[in-house]
Enzyme design. Sequence first.
Site, PDB file in Angstrom:
ATOM      1  N   PHE A  70       0.865  -1.187   0.000  1.00 48.34           N
ATOM      2  CA  PHE A  70       0.000   0.000   0.000  1.00 48.34           C
ATOM      3  C   PHE A  70       0.885   1.215   0.000  1.00 48.34           C
ATOM      4  O   PHE A  70       1.962   1.195   0.573  1.00 48.34           O
ATOM      5  CB  PHE A  70      -0.898   0.019   1.227  1.00 48.34           C
ATOM      6  CG  PHE A  70      -1.966  -0.990   1.139  1.00 48.34           C
ATOM      7  CD1 PHE A  70      -3.095  -0.734   0.388  1.00 48.34           C
ATOM      8  CD2 PHE A  70      -1.832  -2.217   1.750  1.00 48.34           C
ATOM      9  CE1 PHE A  70      -4.076  -1.681   0.266  1.00 48.34           C
ATOM     10  CE2 PHE A  70      -2.813  -3.169   1.630  1.00 48.34           C
ATOM     11  CZ  PHE A  70      -3.942  -2.906   0.890  1.00 48.34           C
ATOM     12  N   CYS A  71       0.446   2.262  -0.622  1.00 53.22           N
ATOM     13  CA  CYS A  71       1.375   3.359  -0.790  1.00 53.22           C
ATOM     14  C   CYS A  71       0.659   4.655  -1.069  1.00 53.22           C
ATOM     15  O   CYS A  71      -0.500   4.658  -1.467  1.00 53.22           O
ATOM     16  CB  CYS A  71       2.274   3.138  -2.005  1.00 53.22           C
ATOM     17  SG  CYS A  71       2.996   1.528  -2.088  1.00 53.22           S
TER      18      CYS A  71
END
Length: 361
Positions: free
Chosen positions: A122-123
Amino acid sequence: MTYHSNEQCTMFSTLLLLNVIVSCQADLAAPVINVSLDEPPEVRWAQLLEVYDTDYLKKAAAEVIDTTVPKWVHHAVIPVVEALEKYVPPPYAGEIRGLASHVGGSITDIILLNFAYEISAFCTSIIAQDTSGHLYHGRNLDYPHDILRNLTIDILFVRNGTVAYRGTSFAGYVGLWTGQSPNKFTISGNQRGKDHWWDWWKNWVSAFLLKSSPVSWLVRETLEDAVDFQDAVMRLSKIPLITSVYYIVAGVKPGEGVVISRDRKGPADIWPLEPWNGGWFRVETNFDHWVMPPVKDLRRDAANEALNATGPDNINIYTLYKVLSLSPVCNRITVYTTTMSAGSPEKYNTEVRQEGCHSNV
Ligand SMILES: *[C@@H]1O[C@H](CO)[C@@H](O)[C@H](O)[C@H]1NC(C)=O
Ligand SMILES: *[C@@H]1O[C@H](CO)[C@@H](O)[C@H](O)[C@H]1NC(C)=O
Ligand SMILES: *[C@@H]1O[C@H](CO)[C@@H](O)[C@H](O)[C@H]1NC(C)=O
Ligand SMILES: *[C@@H]1O[C@H](CO)[C@@H](O)[C@H](O)[C@H]1NC(C)=O
């Protein structure tokens, strides 16, 4: 707004003199190692052992695999991985063999490790252009494994005595999710869509029999081979991948910035900067930019608002870092923050978020 108190930590530690343990949560620069592209793949990663001890790496790898792959799957896939090992392309095959021998682990485990990270990063990635046309690129990498903070490294890929490109990764992992080709472009990758561990074998077959690229390998190859921003965008848009992803790319000339939403086979959407039209920044998290994120996920809104408040007159590598430090853009599972600007390659910086940010978020 609560900015992360990084500067305060530094000031405290200076005031309290050298041998006092700093009690606030201090973020640390990631260790840097060199990987020489002039050396055979099998020995390139030897500098890892100057930063980590073998037992620690072995334990860390086992922990990542155990918490990512159910035990029975681990056992079940070992023969599959063994059979496919001969299809791993160079230079990765040699690098993985070398890592296994440096760390003293099995090759199948190092391969699994490389694929364990491949499925759930996730980013938040941000690209922005200031009023003088300079480009800035920042990213948070969020991943729910504490141990990755200790494994985060910056790697200089050196050829003939100069840095050909650099990137941020985890010890034992040969691909890159974040990187910079100096004076040319910067890239970050964000997860798109949900892949599951039970899709692994499909990804494997797809990677090595159908010759699709793992997303982090394509980042590395693009950093190594692309001659400029345009070339990088072409490669990242069209080369077949084993899974969907967002690639965020910034260059060195005004207008050189784009978010590529990738399907396995090609681009689903290309979303460029349009600074002449108010589009001086783009924020990409883990959702298509043309749909609303889930109501619980406030990262995109928070980043958009903070960038709006900053404005193109005030954006720079430091104010971008501040936006990436805001809650919930930076959160409990944020492992590291990288800020970079291909036109000023020496400014590349990765900060390990020692205890995540804003632990209540
Ligand atoms: C990371 O390293 C620190 C210091 O070396 C250690 O105290 C901590 O337990 C490590 N964290 C993990 C998850 O291994
Ligand atoms: C390596 O660098 C040296 C000195 O900068 C240069 O003379 C030589 O041509 C370079 N070799 C290659 C293969 O690029
Ligand atoms: C890494 O490579 C760079 C560029 O050649 C060099 O300046 C630096 O000293 C090297 N660092 C290490 C630790 O080998
Ligand atoms: C940012 O500013 C633009 C123009 O002023 C506005 O249209 C937009 O709604 C703002 N976005 C956010 C998230 O505040």
